[in-house]
Design a protein around this motif. Structure first.
Motif, PDB file in Angstrom:
ATOM      1  N   UNK A 279      36.803  42.570  30.410  1.00 33.19           N
ATOM      2  CA  UNK A 279      35.907  42.438  31.560  1.00 33.19           C
ATOM      3  C   UNK A 279      36.060  41.066  32.212  1.00 33.19           C
ATOM      4  N   UNK A 280      36.080  40.034  31.382  1.00 29.31           N
ATOM      5  CA  UNK A 280      36.201  38.679  31.921  1.00 29.31           C
ATOM      6  C   UNK A 280      37.554  38.463  32.592  1.00 29.31           C
ATOM      7  N   UNK A 281      38.607  39.059  32.043  1.00 33.32           N
ATOM      8  CA  UNK A 281      39.932  38.937  32.662  1.00 33.32           C
ATOM      9  C   UNK A 281      39.939  39.627  34.025  1.00 33.32           C
ATOM     10  N   UNK A 282      39.288  40.784  34.125  1.00 35.36           N
ATOM     11  CA  UNK A 282      39.196  41.486  35.413  1.00 35.36           C
ATOM     12  C   UNK A 282      38.457  40.624  36.431  1.00 35.36           C
ATOM     13  N   UNK A 283      37.392  39.947  35.990  1.00 31.26           N
ATOM     14  CA  UNK A 283      36.644  39.069  36.885  1.00 31.26           C
ATOM     15  C   UNK A 283      37.506  37.885  37.316  1.00 31.26           C
ATOM     16  N   UNK A 284      38.283  37.331  36.376  1.00 29.90           N
ATOM     17  CA  UNK A 284      39.203  36.240  36.731  1.00 29.90           C
ATOM     18  C   UNK A 284      40.188  36.687  37.806  1.00 29.90           C
ATOM     19  N   UNK A 285      40.622  37.942  37.716  1.00 31.02           N
ATOM     20  CA  UNK A 285      41.542  38.480  38.722  1.00 31.02           C
ATOM     21  C   UNK A 285      40.848  38.626  40.070  1.00 31.02           C
ATOM     22  N   UNK A 286      39.632  39.130  40.069  1.00 27.20           N
ATOM     23  CA  UNK A 286      38.971  39.362  41.359  1.00 27.20           C
ATOM     24  C   UNK A 286      38.645  38.049  42.064  1.00 27.20           C
ATOM     25  N   UNK A 287      38.481  36.979  41.311  1.00 26.27           N
ATOM     26  CA  UNK A 287      38.233  35.674  41.921  1.00 26.27           C
ATOM     27  C   UNK A 287      39.471  35.110  42.627  1.00 26.27           C
ATOM     28  N   UNK A 288      40.629  35.725  42.379  1.00 25.69           N
ATOM     29  CA  UNK A 288      41.855  35.317  43.069  1.00 25.69           C
ATOM     30  C   UNK A 288      41.925  35.884  44.488  1.00 25.69           C
ATOM     31  N   UNK A 289      41.083  36.872  44.777  1.00 24.14           N
ATOM     32  CA  UNK A 289      41.119  37.530  46.087  1.00 24.14           C
ATOM     33  C   UNK A 289      40.714  36.562  47.191  1.00 24.14           C
ATOM     34  N   UNK A 290      41.379  36.662  48.313  1.00 26.09           N
ATOM     35  CA  UNK A 290      41.049  35.837  49.480  1.00 26.09           C
ATOM     36  C   UNK A 290      40.365  36.648  50.569  1.00 26.09           C
ATOM     37  N   UNK A 291      40.095  37.928  50.288  1.00 21.96           N
ATOM     38  CA  UNK A 291      39.413  38.791  51.249  1.00 21.96           C
ATOM     39  C   UNK A 291      38.372  39.616  50.520  1.00 21.96           C
ATOM     40  N   UNK A 292      37.416  40.139  51.270  1.00 18.00           N
ATOM     41  CA  UNK A 292      36.347  40.956  50.692  1.00 18.00           C
ATOM     42  C   UNK A 292      36.564  42.424  51.032  1.00 18.00           C
ATOM     43  N   UNK A 293      36.113  43.351  50.181  1.00 25.85           N
ATOM     44  CA  UNK A 293      35.509  43.068  48.885  1.00 25.85           C
ATOM     45  C   UNK A 293      36.546  42.629  47.864  1.00 25.85           C
ATOM     46  N   UNK A 294      36.153  41.717  47.016  1.00 24.54           N
ATOM     47  CA  UNK A 294      37.038  41.272  45.938  1.00 24.54           C
ATOM     48  C   UNK A 294      37.088  42.343  44.858  1.00 24.54           C
ATOM     49  N   UNK A 295      38.298  42.607  44.351  1.00 17.63           N
ATOM     50  CA  UNK A 295      38.463  43.573  43.263  1.00 17.63           C
ATOM     51  C   UNK A 295      39.522  43.041  42.311  1.00 17.63           C
TER      52      UNK A 295
END
Length: 258
Positions: free
Chosen positions: A1-17
């Motif tokens: 779960x935390x790794x998935x969140x780390x990935x979504x924080x890399x997004x530069x557009x919304x919605x982050x996934x």
């Protein structure tokens, strides 16, 4: 779960996934929305794996997988991709607040015998706050515009004067009737006024000129309402911008009560 969140924080557009794929306790692949242009995060991660690797795996995704939005859609939805890939389980951060998707991806996975579970409550709150450009869909500040789903018994929203001023007014969108082009705006008893004749917020200089307060009003595209509970020291102007099958777009502005 935390790794998935780390990935979504890399997004530069919304919605982050963000997505992480694991099997037998081993991380196999990750992906995030925008890593590959115009490709959803689930598809980004799955493309990194062989058919044998993905089969029986668990996919952690911060946002509910999408479903087909129209029958002639060229690319299959992420929910269908997960089903076709033979994954064993999908762990979801938050359900998509877009009313045309909300809980549909979740339901489709279950109907196809895929185990579905959710991130723990603390991590869900973190995902909710960071996934959408408007943050928590149940709390808004100051002024702005946003799209919200109006499903089942409605969508309750707390309007806070600003991020530093904690005064609040509660509103609720309910009874969306897209075929009739209307939706109901609720406030506490006697707090809702229809700004009849006003076409934009600038037309309203004094909310008390409008009469006949009620606990709700039925609104159509372009209509403006004023929500001012008797005990509140500020009021909210609300205008319906667009109405869809399961969603509305509205804008709002808070003002101190002079």
């Amino acid at each position: 779960m935390k790794i998935a969140i780390e990935e979504h924080l890399k997004c530069t557009e919304f919605p982050r996934v963000g997505v992480a794929v694991a099997k037998s306790g081993k991380l196999l692949a990750t992906g995030y929305r925008g890593e590959t242009k115009s490709v959803h995060a689930e598809r980004v991660a799955i493309r990194k794996l062989t058919d044998e690797q993905i089969k029986g795996a668990t996919v952690y995704t911060t946002l509910e997988p999408c479903v087909e939005l129209h029958t002639d859609q060229k690319t299959s939805s992420c929910a269908q991709l997960l089903i076709d890939s033979g994954v064993n389980e999908v762990v979801i951060g938050v359900l998509d607040p877009n009313g045309t998707i909300y809980s549909q991806g979740y339901r489709k996975l279950l109907e196809n015998n895929i185990n579905v579970s959710f991130f723990n409550r603390k991590l869900r709150a973190a995902v909710e706050e960071e996934s959408f450009d408007c943050g928590n869909i149940h709390k808004i500040y100051g002024c702005g515009k946003r799209r919200v789903p109006v499903v089942h018994s409605g969508n309750e929203i707390e309007v806070q004067f600003s991020e530093t001023d904690e005064r609040t007014i509660d509103i609720k969108w309910a009874t969306l009737q897209s075929t009739h082009g209307c939706v109901d705006l609720h406030g506490c008893n006697g707090s809702v006024l229809v700004a009849a004749g006003a076409r934009n917020f600038g037309d309203i200089s004094d909310p008390t000129v409008f009469r006949f307060p009620s606990h709700y009003t039925r609104m159509r595209k372009g209509d403006i309402a004023i929500v001012k509970p008797s005990s509140s020291t500020f009021y909210v102007l609300i205008q319906v911008v667009e109405i869809f099958d399961n969603d509305i777009i509205f804008k709002w502005e808070v003002r101190n009560d002079k």
